[in-house]
Design a protein around this motif. Structure first.
Motif, PDB file in Angstrom:
ATOM      1  N   ILE A 574       0.823  -1.279   0.162  1.00 45.18           N
ATOM      2  CA  ILE A 574       0.043   0.151  -0.062  1.00 45.18           C
ATOM      3  C   ILE A 574       1.006   1.156   0.161  1.00 45.18           C
ATOM      4  N   LEU A 575       0.918   2.083  -1.179  1.00 42.67           N
ATOM      5  CA  LEU A 575       1.490   3.100  -1.220  1.00 42.67           C
ATOM      6  C   LEU A 575       0.611   4.379  -0.497  1.00 42.67           C
ATOM      7  N   GLU A 576      -0.647   4.453  -0.840  1.00 39.55           N
ATOM      8  CA  GLU A 576      -1.277   5.643  -0.197  1.00 39.55           C
ATOM      9  C   GLU A 576      -2.801   4.947   0.098  1.00 39.55           C
ATOM     10  N   ASP A 577      -3.378   5.452   0.925  1.00 43.76           N
ATOM     11  CA  ASP A 577      -4.702   5.077   1.566  1.00 43.76           C
ATOM     12  C   ASP A 577      -5.317   6.299   2.180  1.00 43.76           C
ATOM     13  N   ASP A 578      -6.214   6.742   1.567  1.00 40.71           N
ATOM     14  CA  ASP A 578      -7.218   7.810   2.178  1.00 40.71           C
ATOM     15  C   ASP A 578      -8.448   8.095   1.268  1.00 40.71           C
ATOM     16  N   ALA A 579      -9.279   9.187   1.607  1.00 42.11           N
ATOM     17  CA  ALA A 579     -10.242   9.716   0.799  1.00 42.11           C
ATOM     18  C   ALA A 579      -9.800   9.999  -0.494  1.00 42.11           C
ATOM     19  N   PRO A 580     -10.832   9.922  -1.693  1.00 37.34           N
ATOM     20  CA  PRO A 580     -10.418  10.439  -2.833  1.00 37.34           C
ATOM     21  C   PRO A 580      -9.975  11.913  -2.793  1.00 37.34           C
ATOM     22  N   ALA A 581     -10.897  12.758  -2.231  1.00 38.42           N
ATOM     23  CA  ALA A 581     -10.474  14.037  -2.210  1.00 38.42           C
ATOM     24  C   ALA A 581      -9.237  14.397  -1.731  1.00 38.42           C
ATOM     25  N   LYS A 582      -8.718  13.791  -0.440  1.00 37.36           N
ATOM     26  CA  LYS A 582      -7.514  14.205  -0.118  1.00 37.36           C
ATOM     27  C   LYS A 582      -6.346  13.812  -0.850  1.00 37.36           C
ATOM     28  N   LEU A 583      -6.413  12.475  -1.520  1.00 36.39           N
ATOM     29  CA  LEU A 583      -5.371  12.155  -2.319  1.00 36.39           C
ATOM     30  C   LEU A 583      -5.347  12.928  -3.534  1.00 36.39           C
ATOM     31  N   ILE A 584      -6.451  13.399  -4.212  1.00 38.45           N
ATOM     32  CA  ILE A 584      -6.286  14.368  -5.293  1.00 38.45           C
ATOM     33  C   ILE A 584      -5.539  15.573  -4.976  1.00 38.45           C
ATOM     34  N   ALA A 585      -5.800  15.926  -3.747  1.00 38.16           N
ATOM     35  CA  ALA A 585      -5.403  17.208  -3.345  1.00 38.16           C
ATOM     36  C   ALA A 585      -3.629  17.342  -3.105  1.00 38.16           C
ATOM     37  N   GLY A 586      -3.369  16.044  -2.674  1.00 35.13           N
ATOM     38  CA  GLY A 586      -2.026  15.897  -2.262  1.00 35.13           C
ATOM     39  C   GLY A 586      -1.118  15.940  -3.686  1.00 35.13           C
ATOM     40  N   ASN A 587       0.198  15.364  -3.638  1.00 33.80           N
ATOM     41  CA  ASN A 587       1.049  15.071  -4.613  1.00 33.80           C
ATOM     42  C   ASN A 587       1.537  13.716  -4.874  1.00 33.80           C
ATOM     43  N   GLY A 588       0.885  12.814  -4.314  1.00 31.02           N
ATOM     44  CA  GLY A 588       1.328  11.648  -4.413  1.00 31.02           C
ATOM     45  C   GLY A 588       0.849  10.827  -5.908  1.00 31.02           C
ATOM     46  N   LYS A 589       1.092   9.694  -5.855  1.00 26.21           N
ATOM     47  CA  LYS A 589       0.976   8.907  -7.242  1.00 26.21           C
ATOM     48  C   LYS A 589      -0.536   9.048  -7.735  1.00 26.21           C
ATOM     49  N   PHE A 590      -1.641   8.939  -6.649  1.00 24.24           N
ATOM     50  CA  PHE A 590      -2.805   9.104  -7.070  1.00 24.24           C
ATOM     51  C   PHE A 590      -3.148  10.518  -7.859  1.00 24.24           C
ATOM     52  N   SER A 591      -2.557  11.420  -7.037  1.00 21.74           N
ATOM     53  CA  SER A 591      -2.762  12.825  -7.433  1.00 21.74           C
ATOM     54  C   SER A 591      -2.522  12.877  -9.127  1.00 21.74           C
ATOM     55  N   ARG A 592      -1.223  12.400  -9.358  1.00 21.44           N
ATOM     56  CA  ARG A 592      -0.700  12.173 -10.756  1.00 21.44           C
ATOM     57  C   ARG A 592      -1.539  11.656 -11.627  1.00 21.44           C
ATOM     58  N   MET A 593      -2.097  10.220 -11.088  1.00 20.61           N
ATOM     59  CA  MET A 593      -2.756   9.579 -12.098  1.00 20.61           C
ATOM     60  C   MET A 593      -4.240  10.188 -12.453  1.00 20.61           C
ATOM     61  N   HIS A 594      -4.695  10.925 -11.328  1.00 17.31           N
ATOM     62  CA  HIS A 594      -5.849  11.655 -11.571  1.00 17.31           C
ATOM     63  C   HIS A 594      -5.786  12.820 -12.493  1.00 17.31           C
ATOM     64  N   LYS A 595      -4.521  13.662 -12.435  1.00 18.54           N
ATOM     65  CA  LYS A 595      -4.309  14.578 -13.434  1.00 18.54           C
ATOM     66  C   LYS A 595      -4.195  14.033 -14.665  1.00 18.54           C
ATOM     67  N   ALA A 596      -3.587  12.985 -15.074  1.00 13.80           N
ATOM     68  CA  ALA A 596      -3.254  12.440 -16.298  1.00 13.80           C
ATOM     69  C   ALA A 596      -4.638  12.052 -16.960  1.00 13.80           C
ATOM     70  N   TRP A 597      -5.466  11.725 -15.986  1.00 16.52           N
ATOM     71  CA  TRP A 597      -6.775  11.051 -16.405  1.00 16.52           C
ATOM     72  C   TRP A 597      -7.656  12.191 -16.692  1.00 16.52           C
ATOM     73  N   ARG A 598      -7.698  13.185 -16.117  1.00 14.56           N
ATOM     74  CA  ARG A 598      -8.311  14.489 -16.468  1.00 14.56           C
ATOM     75  C   ARG A 598      -7.943  15.003 -17.839  1.00 14.56           C
ATOM     76  N   ALA A 599      -6.631  15.139 -17.829  1.00 18.29           N
ATOM     77  CA  ALA A 599      -6.118  15.711 -19.198  1.00 18.29           C
ATOM     78  C   ALA A 599      -6.337  14.911 -20.504  1.00 18.29           C
ATOM     79  N   SER A 600      -6.619  13.537 -20.126  1.00 21.24           N
ATOM     80  CA  SER A 600      -7.074  12.675 -21.259  1.00 21.24           C
ATOM     81  C   SER A 600      -8.364  12.937 -21.686  1.00 21.24           C
ATOM     82  N   LEU A 601      -9.266  13.546 -20.772  1.00 19.71           N
ATOM     83  CA  LEU A 601     -10.569  13.694 -21.237  1.00 19.71           C
ATOM     84  C   LEU A 601     -10.843  15.108 -22.133  1.00 19.71           C
ATOM     85  N   VAL A 602      -9.773  15.927 -22.167  1.00 19.28           N
ATOM     86  CA  VAL A 602      -9.872  17.119 -22.670  1.00 19.28           C
ATOM     87  C   VAL A 602      -9.847  16.949 -24.219  1.00 19.28           C
TER      88      VAL A 602
END
Length: 602
Positions: A574-602
């Motif tokens: 387990i690298l990260e374990d938290d609520a989605p909003a908190k992980l997105i607001a951080g700078n960890g792996k899930f945050s990077r994954m989420h940003k990449a996913w958002r960029a793919s929708l543009v």
């Protein structure tokens, strides 16, 4: 023997002596277990065939009596012996025919009972085997066990076995009759057995390996055909028709080649057998003729001796054909017994712990897992999931997400540690309680042949039509089902081909909803859907997850967003374990994954 070892050994032809002995013993145990329930009927049929073959052999002896005794008396106007000779001959023939007909019908019923038994055993046992077996053992090979292999056993039981029993008895009785009538003719027949023995031994030795090769070649043909037809969409998508045709032609050539080798062996054996029989008859005729000339033997006995000598070899060709069937069936029985000896890697507990009202709290307690090939997927892993919580497992391919899902579903057992539901080790639960408490919805959303209603009712076999409709309405499937040609009675066709991917997924959601599990696992359940289809099932998904523990495995982060908690995995840790909003607001792996996913929708 592990499942993987059994799969590997099955395709091998050059087994060691110890392995060959073990395989033969395994096959013999299976055969004895199949015969045990019909043993009394087998004994009765054996008694009948003994009598029928004895009566069949009596015919030439009666003819000898008629020629040497009854005819001379008839010449003297005493017709009674000749009449009795003819009557006895006809009675023996009629009795032989009647008993043979009874034996064939009776033995056919026994054979069908044995075949039904092994067919049912194979199906039931294959279903019970764990997922590990089915992931190693291709569907084509499983089908080959139920089709070509059982057909070989059926062929042996239906004709070959009857021919073998009748043939051997007939040869024994014929030899005994010849010994009693003409000892010198018997000695000539006995001498002919020496070359016959070496010929048959050569034939058996050569054909044993060749027939195993034919079974392997046949199985490979079936496997390739089944896998091509099963994966026809991928074949079309990647234009593999030409390559598949090339491979299939090669397999057909291999199959033709090994069968040609077998035919060549028969091409040598049959003429050699006929030659030995002809020489034996010639010897009996020569020696017997000389004895007739000097008055030491009657013409009738000589005639009977020649008939016996000729008929002695008649069953040999049938026995050779039996050996054909036997080798094929023996190889098939080895493979069937190999499947039946496999033990589930996830065994059923003998004294299960009851779980009458599961809440859905999940615990991974120092869990370790590696596959049978030794590859470690999960090192020591601990995780607590409260009842009613929805978690999302994310991470790169091979991170261990699906493995965790399979452990919770108990498709596999952990190598060490324990997975618990409400504090109870999953290994202590009966399969019935486990399947009612935990349900998995997969990416495939497999639909079986039958109606839409029948597919939904798989989650609750005794569900009423009202319950089925309620489940469909809850997940948003009711409207599209009503638009189908026959509504809930519409046949979905093979694998759900009549409905779209999104509709299949909604039906699978309805199936899970009606099952009402405490724990629901969604393993890439929306990954095969396009964006509109995913939005269509989103409402159904929300309804489905409400009030129950849920584990979501998804690459699409739109599905992950409905989770209470996100767990990011990497190499089983387990690298990260938290609520989605908190992980997105951080700078960890899930945050990077989420940003990449958002960029793919543009």
């Amino acid at each position: 023997m592990s499942s993987m070892q059994g799969v590997q050994n099955e395709e091998r032809i050059d087994l060691t002596k110890a392995e060959s002995k073990s395989v033969r013993q395994r096959s013999q145990r299976l055969l004895l277990s199949l015969i045990a329930p019909v043993k009394a009927r087998l004994i009765l049929s054996l008694v009948v065939v003994v009598i029928s073959q004895a009566l069949r052999v009596v015919g030439p002896a009666i003819i000898a009596y008629g020629i040497d005794t009854a005819l001379p008396q008839a010449i003297k106007q005493d017709w009674v012996p000749l009449y009795w000779t003819i009557a006895f001959y006809l009675m023996a023939a009629a009795s032989t025919s009647s008993l043979t007909a009874w034996f064939l019908v009776f033995s056919a019923k026994i054979n069908q009972d044995v075949l039904v038994d092994v067919r049912e055993r194979l199906f039931v046992h294959t279903q019970k085997l764990s997922l590990e077996f089915h992931e190693k053992y291709t569907s084509g090979r499983v089908i080959a066990r139920q089709t070509s292999d059982l057909d070989s056993i059926k062929e042996l039981l239906d004709s070959g076995l009857n021919d073998m029993i009748s043939g051997i008895l007939y040869m024994v009785f014929t030899a005994v009759a010849l010994l009693l009538l003409d000892p010198s003719g018997f000695l000539i027949l006995l001498a002919s057995l020496v070359p016959l023995f070496f010929l048959t031994r050569w034939f058996q030795t050569r054909t044993r390996t060749e027939f195993r090769k034919t079974r392997v070649a046949s199985a490979r043909l079936i496997v390739h055909f089944v896998e091509t037809m099963t994966g026809i969409r991928a074949v079309k998508a990647f234009r593999k028709e030409a390559e598949n045709e090339r491979v299939y032609k090669g397999l057909v050539e291999d199959y033709r080649f090994v069968n040609a080798r077998v035919i060549q062996l028969f091409g040598i054996y049959d003429p050699a057998l006929n030659m030995i029989g002809t020489l034996a008859v010639a010897g009996v005729l020569l020696v017997g003729g000389m004895r007739v000339l000097d008055g030491g033997l009657g013409i009738g006995i000589l005639t009977a001796s020649i008939i016996y000598a000729r008929r002695f070899f008649d069953p040999m060709e049938g026995l050779a054909m039996f050996y054909n069937s036997y080798q094929s069936a023996s190889s098939a029985l080895e493979k069937v017994s190999g499947v039946l000896q496999e033990e589930p890697s996830v065994p059923e507990v003998e004294n299960p712990t009851l779980l009458p009202d599961p809440h859905g709290e999940l615990t991974f307690d120092a869990v370790e897992f590696h596959y049978s090939n030794g590859k470690t997927v999960l090192p020591t892993f601990d995780l607590q999931i409260p009842a009613g919580q929805t978690i999302a497992l994310v991470g790169t391919t091979g991170a261990g997400k699906s493995t965790l899902a399979k452990l919770v579903s108990r498709f596999y057992d952990p190598t060490a540690g324990a997975v618990r539901i409400d504090g109870v080790d999953l290994r202590e639960l009966s399969s019935k309680d486990l399947r009612s408490a935990i349900v998995m919805v997969t990416q495939e959303a497999y639909l079986f042949s039958g109606s839409v209603a029948e597919n939904i009712a798989l989650g609750k076999p005794n569900a009423s039509m009202a319950e089925i409709e309620t489940a469909a309405k809850a997940v948003g499937a009711h409207e599209f089902i009503l638009s189908l040609p026959e509504g809930y009675s519409t046949d979905v066709n093979k694998r759900g081909g009549r409905v779209s991917a999104g509709q299949r997924q909604l039906i699978s959601f309805a199936r899970a909803f009606i099952a009402n599990p405490a724990v629901l696992i969604l393993d890439e359940a929306t990954s095969s859907l396009d964006i509109p289809s995913e939005r269509m099932v989103q409402h159904g998904l929300t309804t489905l997850l409400k009030g129950r523990t849920a584990i979501i495995i998804a690459h699409r982060l739109s599905t992950v967003s409905i989770a209470d908690r996100v767990i990011v995995l990497e190499h089983g840790q387990i690298l990260e374990d938290d609520a989605p909003a908190k992980l997105i607001a951080g700078n960890g792996k899930f945050s990077r994954m989420h940003k990449a996913w958002r960029a793919s929708l543009v």
